[in-house]
Structure formats: structure tokens, C-alpha cells
Design a protein around this motif. Structure first.
Motif, PDB file in Angstrom:
ATOM      1  N   SER A   1       0.822  -1.205   0.000  1.00 34.37           N
ATOM      2  CA  SER A   1       0.000   0.000   0.000  1.00 34.37           C
ATOM      3  C   SER A   1       0.860   1.260   0.000  1.00 34.37           C
ATOM      4  N   GLY A   2       0.500   2.178  -0.873  1.00 34.42           N
ATOM      5  CA  GLY A   2       1.207   3.437  -0.959  1.00 34.42           C
ATOM      6  C   GLY A   2       2.541   3.379  -1.678  1.00 34.42           C
ATOM      7  N   ARG A   3       2.865   2.254  -2.288  1.00 36.07           N
ATOM      8  CA  ARG A   3       4.148   2.109  -2.971  1.00 36.07           C
ATOM      9  C   ARG A   3       3.916   1.676  -4.411  1.00 36.07           C
ATOM     10  N   LYS A   4       4.936   1.864  -5.233  1.00 34.54           N
ATOM     11  CA  LYS A   4       4.888   1.412  -6.624  1.00 34.54           C
ATOM     12  C   LYS A   4       4.951  -0.111  -6.671  1.00 34.54           C
ATOM     13  N   LYS A   5       4.607  -0.658  -7.820  1.00 37.70           N
ATOM     14  CA  LYS A   5       4.674  -2.097  -8.030  1.00 37.70           C
ATOM     15  C   LYS A   5       6.121  -2.572  -8.071  1.00 37.70           C
ATOM     16  N   THR A   6       6.307  -3.815  -7.655  1.00 36.88           N
ATOM     17  CA  THR A   6       7.581  -4.509  -7.777  1.00 36.88           C
ATOM     18  C   THR A   6       7.309  -5.830  -8.476  1.00 36.88           C
ATOM     19  N   ALA A   7       8.173  -6.184  -9.420  1.00 40.03           N
ATOM     20  CA  ALA A   7       8.025  -7.466 -10.112  1.00 40.03           C
ATOM     21  C   ALA A   7       9.252  -8.327  -9.847  1.00 40.03           C
ATOM     22  N   PHE A   8       9.018  -9.618  -9.758  1.00 39.93           N
ATOM     23  CA  PHE A   8      10.092 -10.602  -9.653  1.00 39.93           C
ATOM     24  C   PHE A   8      10.002 -11.475 -10.897  1.00 39.93           C
ATOM     25  N   VAL A   9      11.019 -11.387 -11.750  1.00 39.30           N
ATOM     26  CA  VAL A   9      11.047 -12.127 -13.008  1.00 39.30           C
ATOM     27  C   VAL A   9      12.063 -13.247 -12.858  1.00 39.30           C
ATOM     28  N   THR A  10      11.601 -14.494 -12.993  1.00 35.71           N
ATOM     29  CA  THR A  10      12.478 -15.653 -12.859  1.00 35.71           C
ATOM     30  C   THR A  10      12.695 -16.276 -14.236  1.00 35.71           C
ATOM     31  N   PHE A  11      13.959 -16.372 -14.611  1.00 39.77           N
ATOM     32  CA  PHE A  11      14.339 -16.951 -15.899  1.00 39.77           C
ATOM     33  C   PHE A  11      14.641 -18.427 -15.754  1.00 39.77           C
ATOM     34  N   ARG A  12      14.565 -19.168 -16.858  1.00 43.39           N
ATOM     35  CA  ARG A  12      14.922 -20.584 -16.833  1.00 43.39           C
ATOM     36  C   ARG A  12      16.430 -20.781 -16.737  1.00 43.39           C
ATOM     37  N   ASP A  13      17.169 -19.894 -17.390  1.00 48.83           N
ATOM     38  CA  ASP A  13      18.624 -20.028 -17.479  1.00 48.83           C
ATOM     39  C   ASP A  13      19.296 -18.851 -16.763  1.00 48.83           C
ATOM     40  N   PRO A  14      20.250 -19.132 -15.900  1.00 51.23           N
ATOM     41  CA  PRO A  14      20.953 -18.040 -15.211  1.00 51.23           C
ATOM     42  C   PRO A  14      21.612 -17.048 -16.167  1.00 51.23           C
ATOM     43  N   LYS A  15      22.000 -17.490 -17.360  1.00 53.95           N
ATOM     44  CA  LYS A  15      22.602 -16.586 -18.346  1.00 53.95           C
ATOM     45  C   LYS A  15      21.613 -15.501 -18.760  1.00 53.95           C
ATOM     46  N   ALA A  16      20.332 -15.821 -18.808  1.00 55.23           N
ATOM     47  CA  ALA A  16      19.317 -14.834 -19.166  1.00 55.23           C
ATOM     48  C   ALA A  16      19.278 -13.715 -18.132  1.00 55.23           C
ATOM     49  N   LEU A  17      19.469 -14.063 -16.876  1.00 52.44           N
ATOM     50  CA  LEU A  17      19.524 -13.046 -15.821  1.00 52.44           C
ATOM     51  C   LEU A  17      20.686 -12.094 -16.073  1.00 52.44           C
ATOM     52  N   GLU A  18      21.840 -12.632 -16.426  1.00 55.93           N
ATOM     53  CA  GLU A  18      23.002 -11.797 -16.709  1.00 55.93           C
ATOM     54  C   GLU A  18      22.715 -10.833 -17.857  1.00 55.93           C
ATOM     55  N   ILE A  19      22.057 -11.326 -18.895  1.00 57.01           N
ATOM     56  CA  ILE A  19      21.714 -10.487 -20.043  1.00 57.01           C
ATOM     57  C   ILE A  19      20.740  -9.386 -19.616  1.00 57.01           C
ATOM     58  N   ALA A  20      19.732  -9.736 -18.832  1.00 57.33           N
ATOM     59  CA  ALA A  20      18.760  -8.746 -18.376  1.00 57.33           C
ATOM     60  C   ALA A  20      19.436  -7.646 -17.561  1.00 57.33           C
ATOM     61  N   LEU A  21      20.364  -8.017 -16.708  1.00 59.00           N
ATOM     62  CA  LEU A  21      21.077  -7.029 -15.904  1.00 59.00           C
ATOM     63  C   LEU A  21      21.946  -6.126 -16.766  1.00 59.00           C
ATOM     64  N   LEU A  22      22.580  -6.690 -17.781  1.00 60.63           N
ATOM     65  CA  LEU A  22      23.381  -5.874 -18.687  1.00 60.63           C
ATOM     66  C   LEU A  22      22.522  -4.895 -19.476  1.00 60.63           C
ATOM     67  N   LEU A  23      21.371  -5.369 -19.945  1.00 57.58           N
ATOM     68  CA  LEU A  23      20.482  -4.504 -20.709  1.00 57.58           C
ATOM     69  C   LEU A  23      19.884  -3.399 -19.847  1.00 57.58           C
ATOM     70  N   SER A  24      19.703  -3.665 -18.563  1.00 55.55           N
ATOM     71  CA  SER A  24      19.075  -2.677 -17.688  1.00 55.55           C
ATOM     72  C   SER A  24      19.953  -1.447 -17.481  1.00 55.55           C
ATOM     73  N   VAL A  25      21.234  -1.595 -17.686  1.00 55.87           N
ATOM     74  CA  VAL A  25      22.160  -0.471 -17.544  1.00 55.87           C
ATOM     75  C   VAL A  25      21.831   0.606 -18.570  1.00 55.87           C
ATOM     76  N   HIS A  26      21.267   0.205 -19.698  1.00 54.00           N
ATOM     77  CA  HIS A  26      20.979   1.129 -20.779  1.00 54.00           C
ATOM     78  C   HIS A  26      19.568   1.672 -20.751  1.00 54.00           C
ATOM     79  N   CYS A  27      18.758   1.287 -19.802  1.00 54.79           N
ATOM     80  CA  CYS A  27      17.368   1.757 -19.733  1.00 54.79           C
ATOM     81  C   CYS A  27      17.272   3.080 -19.017  1.00 54.79           C
TER      82      CYS A  27
END
Length: 69
Positions: free
Chosen positions: A43-69
Motif C-alpha cells: 500500500s502506498g508504494r509502486k509495483k515490484t516485479a520478480f522475473v524468474t528466468f529458466r537459465d541463469p545466463k538470461a539473468l546476466e543479459i537482463a542485468l546488462l540490458l538494464s544499464v541502458h534503460c
């Protein structure tokens, strides 16, 4: 954005109230296959999402891409 559960889950904070699970899936699917998406909101806060990938490498890619957002 920060990684959680050590290997496959990324926590995305400060999501727009208008962000849908489908939109989150479309955005992160460029990084790799997704097992699950959980969207939480305290309550009173923005949404938070937890995205779970099948492959740990996908997490690494997502983190790298987030630097550019």
C-alpha cells in the motif's frame, strides 16, 4: 533492478501502476525464457516485479540490458 535468489530472478522496482504482466514478459523475454513473473504492491508504494528466468545466463543479459534503460 537487482538480482535475487542468487541465480535466476531479477527484482524490478518502481514499476508504473499501468505496467501489466504481459508487458513485463515482452520486455524481459528478449533476455531469455521466463519461468514466472510475480507482481507485488504494498500500500502506498509502486509495483515490484520478480522475473524468474529458466537459465541463469538470461539473468546476466537482463542485468546488462538494464544499464541502458
Amino acid at each position: 533492478m537487482q538480482a535475487t535468489m542468487q541465480t535466476r530472478t531479477v527484482q524490478v522496482d518502481q514499476l508504473s501502476d499501468l505496467a501489466t504482466e504481459r508487458e513485463i514478459h515482452e520486455f524481459f523475454s528478449f533476455s531469455g525464457d521466463i519461468d514466472s513473473i510475480q507482481i507485488c504492491r504494498e500500500s502506498g508504494r509502486k509495483k515490484t516485479a520478480f522475473v524468474t528466468f529458466r537459465d541463469p545466463k538470461a539473468l546476466e543479459i537482463a542485468l546488462l540490458l538494464s544499464v541502458h534503460c
